[in-house]
Write a protein that holds these residues in place. Sequence first.
Motif, PDB file in Angstrom:
ATOM      1  N   GLN A 137      14.375   8.318   4.514  1.00 39.58           N
ATOM      2  CA  GLN A 137      13.383   7.934   5.529  1.00 39.58           C
ATOM      3  C   GLN A 137      11.967   8.022   4.970  1.00 39.58           C
ATOM      4  OE1 GLN A 137      15.634  10.399   6.025  1.00 39.58           O
ATOM      5  NE2 GLN A 137      16.996   9.723   7.679  1.00 39.58           N
ATOM      6  N   ARG A 160       7.416  13.862   6.682  1.00 38.45           N
ATOM      7  CA  ARG A 160       7.504  14.196   8.109  1.00 38.45           C
ATOM      8  C   ARG A 160       7.593  15.709   8.373  1.00 38.45           C
ATOM      9  NH1 ARG A 160      11.678  11.596  12.445  1.00 38.45           N
ATOM     10  NH2 ARG A 160      12.006  13.436  13.687  1.00 38.45           N
ATOM     11  N   ALA A 161       8.247  16.428   7.473  1.00 36.33           N
ATOM     12  CA  ALA A 161       8.511  17.847   7.750  1.00 36.33           C
ATOM     13  C   ALA A 161       7.213  18.647   7.992  1.00 36.33           C
ATOM     14  CB  ALA A 161       9.366  18.435   6.635  1.00 36.33           C
ATOM     15  N   GLN A 205       1.495  10.710   8.377  1.00 30.22           N
ATOM     16  CA  GLN A 205       2.912  10.685   7.971  1.00 30.22           C
ATOM     17  C   GLN A 205       3.316   9.339   7.376  1.00 30.22           C
ATOM     18  OE1 GLN A 205       5.826  12.066  10.874  1.00 30.22           O
ATOM     19  NE2 GLN A 205       7.247  10.516  10.122  1.00 30.22           N
ATOM     20  N   ASN A 236      12.447  20.984  -8.479  1.00 31.17           N
ATOM     21  CA  ASN A 236      13.893  20.778  -8.630  1.00 31.17           C
ATOM     22  C   ASN A 236      14.143  19.431  -9.332  1.00 31.17           C
ATOM     23  OD1 ASN A 236      16.589  20.304  -8.367  1.00 31.17           O
ATOM     24  ND2 ASN A 236      16.642  20.478  -6.127  1.00 31.17           N
ATOM     25  N   ILE A 245       7.895  16.884  -2.326  1.00 31.75           N
ATOM     26  CA  ILE A 245       8.625  16.027  -1.374  1.00 31.75           C
ATOM     27  C   ILE A 245       9.993  15.734  -1.992  1.00 31.75           C
ATOM     28  CG2 ILE A 245       8.714  13.710  -0.356  1.00 31.75           C
ATOM     29  CD1 ILE A 245       5.667  13.803  -0.110  1.00 31.75           C
ATOM     30  N   SER A 246      11.061  15.953  -1.217  1.00 36.51           N
ATOM     31  CA  SER A 246      12.405  15.828  -1.806  1.00 36.51           C
ATOM     32  C   SER A 246      12.804  14.381  -2.064  1.00 36.51           C
ATOM     33  CB  SER A 246      13.440  16.505  -0.901  1.00 36.51           C
ATOM     34  OG  SER A 246      13.387  15.934   0.393  1.00 36.51           O
ATOM     35  N   GLY A 280       8.220  20.971 -12.021  1.00 32.37           N
ATOM     36  CA  GLY A 280       7.514  22.253 -12.077  1.00 32.37           C
ATOM     37  C   GLY A 280       6.914  22.608 -10.735  1.00 32.37           C
ATOM     38  N   ALA A 290      13.753  12.049   0.766  1.00 34.55           N
ATOM     39  CA  ALA A 290      14.756  11.599   1.758  1.00 34.55           C
ATOM     40  C   ALA A 290      14.580  10.096   1.971  1.00 34.55           C
ATOM     41  CB  ALA A 290      14.537  12.335   3.082  1.00 34.55           C
ATOM     42  N   MET A 348       7.236  19.727   2.268  1.00 31.42           N
ATOM     43  CA  MET A 348       7.512  21.138   2.580  1.00 31.42           C
ATOM     44  C   MET A 348       7.354  22.038   1.363  1.00 31.42           C
ATOM     45  SD  MET A 348       7.724  21.475   5.663  1.00 31.42           S
ATOM     46  CE  MET A 348       8.476  22.959   6.306  1.00 31.42           C
ATOM     47  N   GLY A 361       6.726   6.887  10.318  1.00 25.97           N
ATOM     48  CA  GLY A 361       5.288   7.025  10.103  1.00 25.97           C
ATOM     49  C   GLY A 361       4.735   5.703   9.626  1.00 25.97           C
ATOM     50  N   GLY A 389       6.507   7.010   6.033  1.00 32.46           N
ATOM     51  CA  GLY A 389       7.964   6.894   6.135  1.00 32.46           C
ATOM     52  C   GLY A 389       8.399   6.066   7.310  1.00 32.46           C
ATOM     53  N   GLN A 390       9.665   6.123   7.540  1.00 34.54           N
ATOM     54  CA  GLN A 390      10.293   5.277   8.551  1.00 34.54           C
ATOM     55  C   GLN A 390       9.677   5.430   9.936  1.00 34.54           C
ATOM     56  OE1 GLN A 390      14.569   5.846   8.759  1.00 34.54           O
ATOM     57  NE2 GLN A 390      14.398   5.334  10.919  1.00 34.54           N
TER      58      GLN A 390
HETATM   59  P1  FAD Z   1      12.187  18.973   1.996  1.00 38.91           P
HETATM   60  O1  FAD Z   1      13.319  18.039   2.094  1.00 38.91           O
HETATM   61  O2  FAD Z   1      12.359  20.376   2.481  1.00 38.91           O
HETATM   62  O3  FAD Z   1      11.775  19.016   0.457  1.00 38.91           O
HETATM   63  C1  FAD Z   1      10.846  19.905  -0.101  1.00 38.91           C
HETATM   64  C2  FAD Z   1      10.836  19.645  -1.589  1.00 38.91           C
HETATM   65  O4  FAD Z   1       9.835  20.449  -2.202  1.00 38.91           O
HETATM   66  C3  FAD Z   1      12.158  19.992  -2.311  1.00 38.91           C
HETATM   67  O5  FAD Z   1      12.583  18.864  -3.064  1.00 38.91           O
HETATM   68  C4  FAD Z   1      11.796  21.169  -3.221  1.00 38.91           C
HETATM   69  O6  FAD Z   1      12.481  21.105  -4.450  1.00 38.91           O
HETATM   70  C5  FAD Z   1      10.307  20.947  -3.440  1.00 38.91           C
HETATM   71  N1  FAD Z   1       9.541  22.169  -3.705  1.00 38.91           N
HETATM   72  C6  FAD Z   1       9.622  23.367  -3.086  1.00 38.91           C
HETATM   73  N2  FAD Z   1       8.670  24.213  -3.554  1.00 38.91           N
HETATM   74  C7  FAD Z   1       8.000  23.527  -4.509  1.00 38.91           C
HETATM   75  C8  FAD Z   1       6.902  23.860  -5.377  1.00 38.91           C
HETATM   76  N3  FAD Z   1       6.292  25.059  -5.329  1.00 38.91           N
HETATM   77  N4  FAD Z   1       6.476  22.938  -6.249  1.00 38.91           N
HETATM   78  C9  FAD Z   1       7.063  21.704  -6.329  1.00 38.91           C
HETATM   79  N5  FAD Z   1       8.105  21.346  -5.533  1.00 38.91           N
HETATM   80  C10 FAD Z   1       8.549  22.235  -4.624  1.00 38.91           C
HETATM   81  N6  FAD Z   1      10.662  11.907   6.728  1.00 38.91           N
HETATM   82  C11 FAD Z   1       9.505  11.373   6.287  1.00 38.91           C
HETATM   83  O7  FAD Z   1       8.918  11.851   5.310  1.00 38.91           O
HETATM   84  N7  FAD Z   1       8.951  10.317   6.938  1.00 38.91           N
HETATM   85  C12 FAD Z   1       9.515   9.725   8.017  1.00 38.91           C
HETATM   86  O8  FAD Z   1       8.956   8.781   8.566  1.00 38.91           O
HETATM   87  C13 FAD Z   1      10.768  10.241   8.490  1.00 38.91           C
HETATM   88  N8  FAD Z   1      11.398   9.684   9.527  1.00 38.91           N
HETATM   89  C14 FAD Z   1      12.633  10.151   9.889  1.00 38.91           C
HETATM   90  C15 FAD Z   1      13.356   9.504  10.897  1.00 38.91           C
HETATM   91  C16 FAD Z   1      14.610   9.957  11.242  1.00 38.91           C
HETATM   92  C17 FAD Z   1      15.358   9.219  12.316  1.00 38.91           C
HETATM   93  C18 FAD Z   1      15.153  11.086  10.610  1.00 38.91           C
HETATM   94  C19 FAD Z   1      16.522  11.568  10.973  1.00 38.91           C
HETATM   95  C20 FAD Z   1      14.447  11.754   9.640  1.00 38.91           C
HETATM   96  C21 FAD Z   1      13.173  11.308   9.254  1.00 38.91           C
HETATM   97  N9  FAD Z   1      12.439  11.939   8.266  1.00 38.91           N
HETATM   98  C22 FAD Z   1      11.297  11.379   7.805  1.00 38.91           C
HETATM   99  C23 FAD Z   1      12.841  13.270   7.726  1.00 38.91           C
HETATM  100  C24 FAD Z   1      13.531  13.228   6.400  1.00 38.91           C
HETATM  101  O9  FAD Z   1      14.908  13.013   6.579  1.00 38.91           O
HETATM  102  C25 FAD Z   1      13.319  14.543   5.632  1.00 38.91           C
HETATM  103  O10 FAD Z   1      13.777  15.607   6.437  1.00 38.91           O
HETATM  104  C26 FAD Z   1      11.871  14.817   5.251  1.00 38.91           C
HETATM  105  O11 FAD Z   1      11.324  13.695   4.598  1.00 38.91           O
HETATM  106  C27 FAD Z   1      11.832  16.018   4.303  1.00 38.91           C
HETATM  107  O12 FAD Z   1      10.508  16.344   4.021  1.00 38.91           O
HETATM  108  P2  FAD Z   1      10.145  17.038   2.640  1.00 38.91           P
HETATM  109  O13 FAD Z   1      10.627  16.220   1.494  1.00 38.91           O
HETATM  110  O14 FAD Z   1       8.686  17.332   2.705  1.00 38.91           O
HETATM  111  O15 FAD Z   1      10.912  18.439   2.749  1.00 38.91           O
END
Ligand code: FAD
Length: 343
Positions: free
Chosen positions: A297, A261-262, A274, A314, A292-293, A329, A295, A235, A279, A276-277
Amino acid sequence: FEAILLEEEKNGCIDIADYSGVWVFAEQRGGVLQPVVFELLGEGRKLADQIGCSLSAILCGEKVSALTGDLFEHGADSVYVADAPELANYTSDGYSKVIVQAIEDYKPEIVLLGASHIGRDLGPCLAVKCNTGLTADCTKLEIDPVDKKIKQTRPAFGGNLMATIVCPNHRPQMSTVRPGVMDKPEVQKGRRGEIIQLQVEFSPADIRMQVLEVIKSLEEKVSLTDAEIIVAGGMGLGKAEGFDLLKDLAEKMGGIVASSRAPVDAGWIDHSRQVGQTGTTVKPRIYFACGISGAIQHIAGMQGSEYIVAINKNESSPIFEVADYGIVGDLYQIIPELINALN
Ligand code: FAD
């Protein structure tokens, strides 16, 4: 529940001592064996050696006999082949009919399938027809040293706990196994084994579904499980177009793009990418996690990567806990610099 099981046993449902051998479903698509088959043969060999039994593959399709060599070279002692025009394309009815018949005739103790789209459809279908259990989406298989039953471990409750499951009274013990989790065995060039041709006869009513045409999606050309370099975005990209930048970086290194996943949920990229869990599980040489944070999963699907490089603005993001190299960064500043450096 126990009473029902005892009743079933009393009725002489099956004698588990009649069952022997580990079988791997040799999933092929368009005449190409899927990578998970080799992973299952590697794992199947370990299980068979611990039990002290043979390892076999079961192969269905049309004109697929040429694939048996690859199965032997990856550890199969024998291959059961069902070759028929009706099996040219996968259908639950067609495949399950021949495999159930083979299970009834040859009585394998363990049957392993990849947790692919086909394996996830076929596995439950076989389990129901054979009146046995199935543990889906396993990430670990072990043999109990005492009773030699297979202990099947899979994530449960959203990956928050690992459940270990046994199939005490029914046979075969069946598992679907996540692609990319088990190691492929060493290839033993020229190794050969026994081919057992299965008798296949279908009546028109047997296969209720007809495949009219197979259309390959663009994504199918990309295999996340085989990629050596993966550039994954989350995200933090902020928008779908952010993946274009990741594609530039990936192409410079001969890698491919993946996602958390997001962004898939947001419709920015196809689910086939995708990680992860829920994917794909990947094990590349280098995994870039960009925005990618981390998480749990997501980590579940990429922690087996040889090197993990995280880019996140972060510094307390959990992704840095699994990263070998961390860059704190803005990815929109760092990735163009990386591309320049590669140029
Ligand atoms: P976020 O958690 O929103 O993180 C975004 C990150 O980007 C943050 O750390 C932020 O600091 C950073 N950021 C923002 N802007 C910038 C920038 N300009 N430059 C650098 N960094 C930046 N997730 C999966 O990935 N795969 C799965 O298979 C999966 N299965 C799931 C199954 C279940 C049952 C559940 C409940 C959840 C599942 N999830 C899965 C979702 C998971 O829990 C997280 O919600 C998801 O991984 C978050 O995606 P993200 O890290 O892209 O987004």
